[in-house]
Design an enzyme around this catalytic site. Structure first.
Site, PDB file in Angstrom:
ATOM      1  N   LYS A 112       0.831  -1.211   0.000  1.00 26.93           N
ATOM      2  CA  LYS A 112       0.000   0.000   0.000  1.00 26.93           C
ATOM      3  C   LYS A 112       0.864   1.259   0.000  1.00 26.93           C
ATOM      4  O   LYS A 112       0.581   2.223  -0.722  1.00 26.93           O
ATOM      5  CB  LYS A 112      -0.931   0.009   1.216  1.00 26.93           C
ATOM      6  N   LYS A 124       2.851  -4.087  10.937  1.00 25.24           N
ATOM      7  CA  LYS A 124       1.543  -4.505  11.438  1.00 25.24           C
ATOM      8  C   LYS A 124       1.708  -5.050  12.839  1.00 25.24           C
ATOM      9  O   LYS A 124       2.744  -5.631  13.178  1.00 25.24           O
ATOM     10  CB  LYS A 124       0.930  -5.585  10.544  1.00 25.24           C
ATOM     11  N   ASN A 239     -18.158   1.346   8.938  1.00 26.61           N
ATOM     12  CA  ASN A 239     -17.562   2.663   8.709  1.00 26.61           C
ATOM     13  C   ASN A 239     -17.302   2.914   7.229  1.00 26.61           C
ATOM     14  O   ASN A 239     -17.765   3.902   6.658  1.00 26.61           O
ATOM     15  CB  ASN A 239     -16.262   2.780   9.515  1.00 26.61           C
ATOM     16  N   SER A 366      -3.003   8.751   7.084  1.00 25.42           N
ATOM     17  CA  SER A 366      -2.118   8.535   8.234  1.00 25.42           C
ATOM     18  C   SER A 366      -0.758   9.178   7.983  1.00 25.42           C
ATOM     19  O   SER A 366      -0.162   9.780   8.890  1.00 25.42           O
ATOM     20  CB  SER A 366      -1.943   7.036   8.503  1.00 25.42           C
TER      21      SER A 366
END
Length: 432
Positions: A112, A124, A239, A366
């Site tokens: 990503k 992660k 969401n 982010s």
């Protein structure tokens, strides 16, 4: 002051769904990595470097529970490749967390970040726990204990955590506070996904859905479809799914199907999205208010122009791929389409926008948050949205052109674009 719930509304389904593909997640990821590295012209040593994380830490976290007992929790932090820069990725609280899953997801984060051209490698983390059965006090002590356990390998220039499954801005705030105490100075850049008042970024909550929306806008152009009036089916109403339904409705598309953990609503003339959003509960559930409900699998097979799996993994498989009646499939969930199904959809001329591209909006914003923390200057929501649009459009176009040039499907093209930055950085550093 209202304290935010520790459980994200778009993740309640995932806790109740046993991730049957988890054990094969790392192996299937490695298969595509191997092909992507080969297509890019690198030798097998590059694949050997990139097929596994460069660093994986397992920790044991003792937590005093509300009843006075001590529970020992297992946590992980995986750092795939830091040749480009610090690693970046979320921390999930989930009873199904395991080392193989965390490793695979750290590789996905590298992909990503490479796709969005961010100066990061992938990271992660996760803790094996069930936050539904824990109080806020227990979750706070667990969050702080996790930071203490991994503090030597994380930091604003090492590895930057973020929210993920069952974690949110409140948990990020506890983690940032604990890290700041350990380092004895305020460290907002240590973690992203924080509350706005603690250095969080505007637009973070809707970032994933906005990224998916931009991918849909670009995909319909490639297929010669007008978004105005296009029929769209969204599996998942948490969401990401609910914000996406709102954005699509506002863009003039016709949302004809949505679903949650209890079933799916379908109306070929279009659903009343405002009505559904108003009645959706905190867990993203709304179908339990209706009697005429179909299954999630039945919804996936309805005829539409755009299908968005935004719920859980392994939804489009070898068994149902030939019954998908959409021109475009955009993966807002992690791994909703198996590799066998990807091949079938590609052969049928269906444009599939893979998850590592479609959901890159979250890590992109982010990154924006980290940049704002570093410079001490904060952008408006409009500025964030504008910058996100540029990144997502460039990422989509780069992957689409890669797929056309090399005559491969969009998933393999995304892996080629995503892994290239880590491969190049590793090569220039002299690692391989």
């Amino acid at each position: 002051m209202k304290v935010e719930s520790p459980v994200k509304s778009d993740q309640i389904q995932e806790l109740d769904h046993k991730q049957s593909g988890t054990l094969n997640l790392l192996n299937s990821t490695q298969l595509i990595i191997k092909e992507a590295v080969r297509k890019l012209g690198y030798n097998n040593k590059m694949y050997e470097l990139l097929k596994e994380p460069i660093r994986t830490l397992m920790v044991r976290i003792p937590v005093r529970m509300d009843n006075g007992s001590i529970e020992i929790f297992t946590g992980y932090r995986s750092q795939h490749n830091d040749a480009v820069g610090p690693t970046k990725g979320g921390v999930r609280f989930h009873p199904e967390v395991n080392e193989e899953e965390v490793k695979a997801l750290s590789i996905w984060m590298s992909l990503k970040c490479g796709i969005a051209n961010l100066p990061y490698g992938g990271g992660k983390g996760g803790i094996i726990c069930d936050p539904r059965n824990m109080s806020l006090g227990e979750l706070e002590r667990l969050s702080r204990g996790y930071v203490r356990a991994i503090s030597q390998i994380v930091g604003p220039t090492k590895d930057i955590p973020a929210p993920d499954v069952y974690t949110n801005s409140q948990i990020m705030a506890w983690m940032m506070d604990e890290y700041s105490r350990l380092r004895e100075f305020d460290s907002p850049g240590f973690i992203t996904g924080k509350p706005i008042v603690l250095g969080g970024s505007q637009g973070r909550e809707t970032a994933t859905a906005r990224g998916v929306t931009i991918c849909i806008e670009e995909a319909v152009k490639k297929k010669g479809i007008k978004l105005q009036g296009a029929r769209i089916v969204i599996q998942g109403f948490g969401n990401a799914g609910s914000f996406l339904a709102k954005f699509m409705h506002e863009a003039g598309a016709k949302v004809i199907g949505i679903s949650d953990a209890h079933g799916a609503l379908y109306d070929p003339t279009g659903l009343d999205i405002d009505y559904l959003l108003d009645r959706r509960d905190s867990f993203g559930t709304v179908t339990n208010l209706f009697t005429n409900v179909m299954t999630n699998q039945e919804l996936l097979e309805q005829e539409c122009e755009i299908l968005v799996p935004a719920a859980i993994s392994n939804q489009i498989t070898l068994e149902n791929a030939d019954r998908i009646h959409a021109s475009i499939v955009v993966e807002a969930a992690n791994g909703p389409t198996t590799l066998e199904a990807t091949k079938i959809l590609d052969e049928r001329g269906i444009l599939l926008v893979p998850d590592i591209l479609a959901s890159a909006g979250g890590v992109t914003v982010s990154y924006f948050e980290w940049v704002q923390n570093n410079q001490g200057y904060y952008w408006s929501e409009e500025q964030v949205a504008e910058k996100l649009r540029k990144v997502m459009i460039n990422s989509f176009e780069t992957i689409y052109q890669m797929s056309q040039t090399h005559e491969v499907d969009m998933r393999l093209a995304a892996y080629m674009v995503g892994i290239r930055k880590s491969a190049e950085a590793s090569h220039f550093r002299g690692w391989v």
